[in-house]
Design a protein around this motif. Sequence first.
Motif, PDB file in Angstrom:
ATOM      1  N   LYS A 168     -10.864  17.791  26.831  1.00 13.44           N
ATOM      2  CA  LYS A 168     -10.808  19.146  27.388  1.00 13.44           C
ATOM      3  C   LYS A 168      -9.412  19.526  27.870  1.00 13.44           C
ATOM      4  O   LYS A 168      -9.208  20.638  28.352  1.00 13.44           O
ATOM      5  CB  LYS A 168     -11.802  19.267  28.545  1.00 13.44           C
ATOM      6  CG  LYS A 168     -13.260  19.195  28.084  1.00 13.44           C
ATOM      7  CD  LYS A 168     -14.229  19.277  29.258  1.00 13.44           C
ATOM      8  CE  LYS A 168     -15.670  19.251  28.777  1.00 13.44           C
ATOM      9  NZ  LYS A 168     -16.640  19.265  29.902  1.00 13.44           N
ATOM     10  N   GLY A 169      -8.486  18.588  27.756  1.00 14.17           N
ATOM     11  CA  GLY A 169      -7.118  18.879  28.178  1.00 14.17           C
ATOM     12  C   GLY A 169      -6.902  18.824  29.668  1.00 14.17           C
ATOM     13  O   GLY A 169      -5.910  19.350  30.183  1.00 14.17           O
ATOM     14  N   TYR A 170      -7.826  18.197  30.382  1.00 13.43           N
ATOM     15  CA  TYR A 170      -7.667  18.067  31.825  1.00 13.43           C
ATOM     16  C   TYR A 170      -6.633  16.972  32.119  1.00 13.43           C
ATOM     17  O   TYR A 170      -6.583  15.948  31.433  1.00 13.43           O
ATOM     18  CB  TYR A 170      -8.978  17.675  32.500  1.00 13.43           C
ATOM     19  CG  TYR A 170     -10.102  18.677  32.362  1.00 13.43           C
ATOM     20  CD1 TYR A 170      -9.850  20.010  32.016  1.00 13.43           C
ATOM     21  CD2 TYR A 170     -11.423  18.299  32.586  1.00 13.43           C
ATOM     22  CE1 TYR A 170     -10.889  20.916  31.894  1.00 13.43           C
ATOM     23  CE2 TYR A 170     -12.469  19.204  32.474  1.00 13.43           C
ATOM     24  CZ  TYR A 170     -12.192  20.505  32.119  1.00 13.43           C
ATOM     25  OH  TYR A 170     -13.226  21.415  31.991  1.00 13.43           O
ATOM     26  N   PRO A 171      -5.816  17.170  33.142  1.00  8.66           N
ATOM     27  CA  PRO A 171      -4.841  16.120  33.491  1.00  8.66           C
ATOM     28  C   PRO A 171      -5.537  14.881  34.051  1.00  8.66           C
ATOM     29  O   PRO A 171      -6.524  14.994  34.783  1.00  8.66           O
ATOM     30  CB  PRO A 171      -3.961  16.786  34.555  1.00  8.66           C
ATOM     31  CG  PRO A 171      -4.829  17.853  35.149  1.00  8.66           C
ATOM     32  CD  PRO A 171      -5.685  18.353  34.021  1.00  8.66           C
ATOM     33  N   LEU A 172      -5.030  13.700  33.707  1.00  7.57           N
ATOM     34  CA  LEU A 172      -5.600  12.453  34.208  1.00  7.57           C
ATOM     35  C   LEU A 172      -5.007  12.035  35.548  1.00  7.57           C
ATOM     36  O   LEU A 172      -5.436  11.046  36.129  1.00  7.57           O
ATOM     37  CB  LEU A 172      -5.374  11.318  33.196  1.00  7.57           C
ATOM     38  CG  LEU A 172      -6.218  11.339  31.924  1.00  7.57           C
ATOM     39  CD1 LEU A 172      -5.969  10.072  31.132  1.00  7.57           C
ATOM     40  CD2 LEU A 172      -7.696  11.466  32.244  1.00  7.57           C
ATOM     41  N   GLY A 173      -4.024  12.794  36.009  1.00  4.49           N
ATOM     42  CA  GLY A 173      -3.392  12.428  37.275  1.00  4.49           C
ATOM     43  C   GLY A 173      -2.216  11.483  37.054  1.00  4.49           C
ATOM     44  O   GLY A 173      -1.956  11.012  35.944  1.00  4.49           O
ATOM     45  N   LEU A 174      -1.521  11.204  38.126  1.00  6.70           N
ATOM     46  CA  LEU A 174      -0.341  10.352  38.041  1.00  6.70           C
ATOM     47  C   LEU A 174      -0.713   8.911  37.746  1.00  6.70           C
ATOM     48  O   LEU A 174      -1.731   8.406  38.218  1.00  6.70           O
ATOM     49  CB  LEU A 174       0.441  10.413  39.353  1.00  6.70           C
ATOM     50  CG  LEU A 174       1.110  11.744  39.705  1.00  6.70           C
ATOM     51  CD1 LEU A 174       1.744  11.665  41.091  1.00  6.70           C
ATOM     52  CD2 LEU A 174       2.174  12.096  38.665  1.00  6.70           C
ATOM     53  N   THR A 199       1.530  11.488  32.562  1.00  5.36           N
ATOM     54  CA  THR A 199       2.556  11.627  33.595  1.00  5.36           C
ATOM     55  C   THR A 199       2.681  10.291  34.312  1.00  5.36           C
ATOM     56  O   THR A 199       1.768   9.870  35.017  1.00  5.36           O
ATOM     57  CB  THR A 199       2.186  12.731  34.593  1.00  5.36           C
ATOM     58  OG1 THR A 199       1.969  13.959  33.885  1.00  5.36           O
ATOM     59  CG2 THR A 199       3.313  12.942  35.609  1.00  5.36           C
ATOM     60  N   ILE A 200       3.801   9.622  34.091  1.00  4.43           N
ATOM     61  CA  ILE A 200       3.970   8.242  34.553  1.00  4.43           C
ATOM     62  C   ILE A 200       5.236   8.111  35.394  1.00  4.43           C
ATOM     63  O   ILE A 200       6.301   8.613  35.021  1.00  4.43           O
ATOM     64  CB  ILE A 200       4.045   7.276  33.355  1.00  4.43           C
ATOM     65  CG1 ILE A 200       2.741   7.346  32.543  1.00  4.43           C
ATOM     66  CG2 ILE A 200       4.318   5.849  33.817  1.00  4.43           C
ATOM     67  CD1 ILE A 200       2.814   6.618  31.216  1.00  4.43           C
ATOM     68  N   TYR A 201       5.097   7.452  36.516  1.00  5.20           N
ATOM     69  CA  TYR A 201       6.274   7.064  37.306  1.00  5.20           C
ATOM     70  C   TYR A 201       6.530   5.573  37.086  1.00  5.20           C
ATOM     71  O   TYR A 201       5.641   4.751  37.257  1.00  5.20           O
ATOM     72  CB  TYR A 201       6.042   7.323  38.797  1.00  5.20           C
ATOM     73  CG  TYR A 201       6.356   8.721  39.246  1.00  5.20           C
ATOM     74  CD1 TYR A 201       7.678   9.134  39.405  1.00  5.20           C
ATOM     75  CD2 TYR A 201       5.335   9.634  39.520  1.00  5.20           C
ATOM     76  CE1 TYR A 201       7.977  10.421  39.821  1.00  5.20           C
ATOM     77  CE2 TYR A 201       5.628  10.928  39.938  1.00  5.20           C
ATOM     78  CZ  TYR A 201       6.951  11.311  40.076  1.00  5.20           C
ATOM     79  OH  TYR A 201       7.256  12.589  40.483  1.00  5.20           O
ATOM     80  N   GLU A 202       7.773   5.244  36.697  1.00  4.01           N
ATOM     81  CA  GLU A 202       8.192   3.850  36.626  1.00  4.01           C
ATOM     82  C   GLU A 202       8.815   3.480  37.967  1.00  4.01           C
ATOM     83  O   GLU A 202       9.724   4.157  38.444  1.00  4.01           O
ATOM     84  CB  GLU A 202       9.207   3.644  35.510  1.00  4.01           C
ATOM     85  CG  GLU A 202       8.639   3.806  34.106  1.00  4.01           C
ATOM     86  CD  GLU A 202       9.702   3.599  33.032  1.00  4.01           C
ATOM     87  OE1 GLU A 202      10.872   3.286  33.398  1.00  4.01           O
ATOM     88  OE2 GLU A 202       9.389   3.768  31.844  1.00  4.01           O
ATOM     89  N   THR A 249      11.149   6.573  38.545  1.00  9.25           N
ATOM     90  CA  THR A 249      11.651   7.398  37.448  1.00  9.25           C
ATOM     91  C   THR A 249      10.468   8.049  36.754  1.00  9.25           C
ATOM     92  O   THR A 249       9.521   7.368  36.342  1.00  9.25           O
ATOM     93  CB  THR A 249      12.426   6.548  36.422  1.00  9.25           C
ATOM     94  OG1 THR A 249      13.484   5.855  37.090  1.00  9.25           O
ATOM     95  CG2 THR A 249      13.009   7.433  35.328  1.00  9.25           C
ATOM     96  N   LEU A 250      10.494   9.388  36.620  1.00  5.44           N
ATOM     97  CA  LEU A 250       9.397  10.118  36.003  1.00  5.44           C
ATOM     98  C   LEU A 250       9.494  10.068  34.483  1.00  5.44           C
ATOM     99  O   LEU A 250      10.544  10.338  33.904  1.00  5.44           O
ATOM    100  CB  LEU A 250       9.399  11.571  36.473  1.00  5.44           C
ATOM    101  CG  LEU A 250       8.307  12.483  35.898  1.00  5.44           C
ATOM    102  CD1 LEU A 250       6.929  11.985  36.316  1.00  5.44           C
ATOM    103  CD2 LEU A 250       8.526  13.934  36.342  1.00  5.44           C
TER     104      LEU A 250
END
Length: 387
Positions: A62-68, A128-131, A4-5
Amino acid sequence: MKTTLKTDITVKDICEGFVYNELEGKGLFGLSGKLTIQPEYQRNYIYSDGKRDVAVIDSLLKGYPLGLIYFVKVNEDEFEILDGQQRITSFGRYVTNKFAIKDENGLEQYFSGIAVDKRNTILETKLTIYECEGEESEIKSWFKTINIVGIPLNDQEVNNAIFSGPFVTCAKEEFSNSQNSNIQKWSAYISGSANRQAFLKCALDWVSKGNVVDYMSSHRYDDNISELKTYFNSVIDWVSTVFIDVESEMCGLEWGRLYETYHKKAYDPKKVSKKVQDLLGDPYVKNHRGIFEYILGGSIDTKLLEIRVFDEATKKSIYKTQTEKAEKKKESNCPLCAIGHDSNANKIWKQSEMDADHVTAWSKGGATNIKNCQMLCKTHNRAKGNK
């Protein structure tokens, strides 16, 4: 496995109730106690090097995404981190003032000391997290898969994940704790770091005689590691007793195998020490790491030392002299063939068919110089050995 996202969880949410254990190098809890940051199948925290942890904070600013990031849903309101614990522990440590970063003026700034807008930028960053939900085997298989990229799991980290349970918990507390007072002593004989499981891997390899997976499987639910500790300490104590001087060449040797092979033999530590120093100072000994097994084995197997061989000029000169004398006497230019009674007694060998040999063996005091060199046919040289 069901996923679940989630995109509404912020850094601030994660850092609510964040706990970090400096002694064990673990980020333990977050998300108001609902998130276990480092379950036992996870590796130790390895970002605390002033580079990777700082890079995480720099990315947030810097607002860079940290990844999933992946959570495992354990119960209705209880989660474990499946992937992302290094990143989460990094910003959790920063927000709780465990380390500083340099600002645009080169000044080191803790979280509590940076501008309010920068603090808010960090805290309000949405992740951005997947459960994930599934059986243990599914979760661990996925854990291994997603860790192929980045800093790969080493073999022991994978085994810790597969066989997580009370045994791994106890073993990591002893051997994966960088604050353990024994680490310095162990490091003389074992290469690697506690955080990357070097000492635990070594202890398991020694006690299991190389069958680490079988050993971890059969002991997975043990609530103590007494056998593991006892065997490991027995090896370390034996090494440090036999070799009273700690040499850099000792680090990373197969001490478990050497212990099994030689620990029932008696040694005089003072004589051993002198022999080690003599060999370390011998210009003819090329492999210093082989010195220790050479001594343990009774100073017999000189192949362990890779004794410096005669140079090409010496071999060419001795071959020429021997051959000229042999041709005048009409006998073989191999001294051992010449005293024989077979068809090789008169054979003149090519230089490529011969090997240089110490007249007086190196182990008996013979030097590696032209005065102590003779050329033998390959058959006789290999048969002569150390005689």
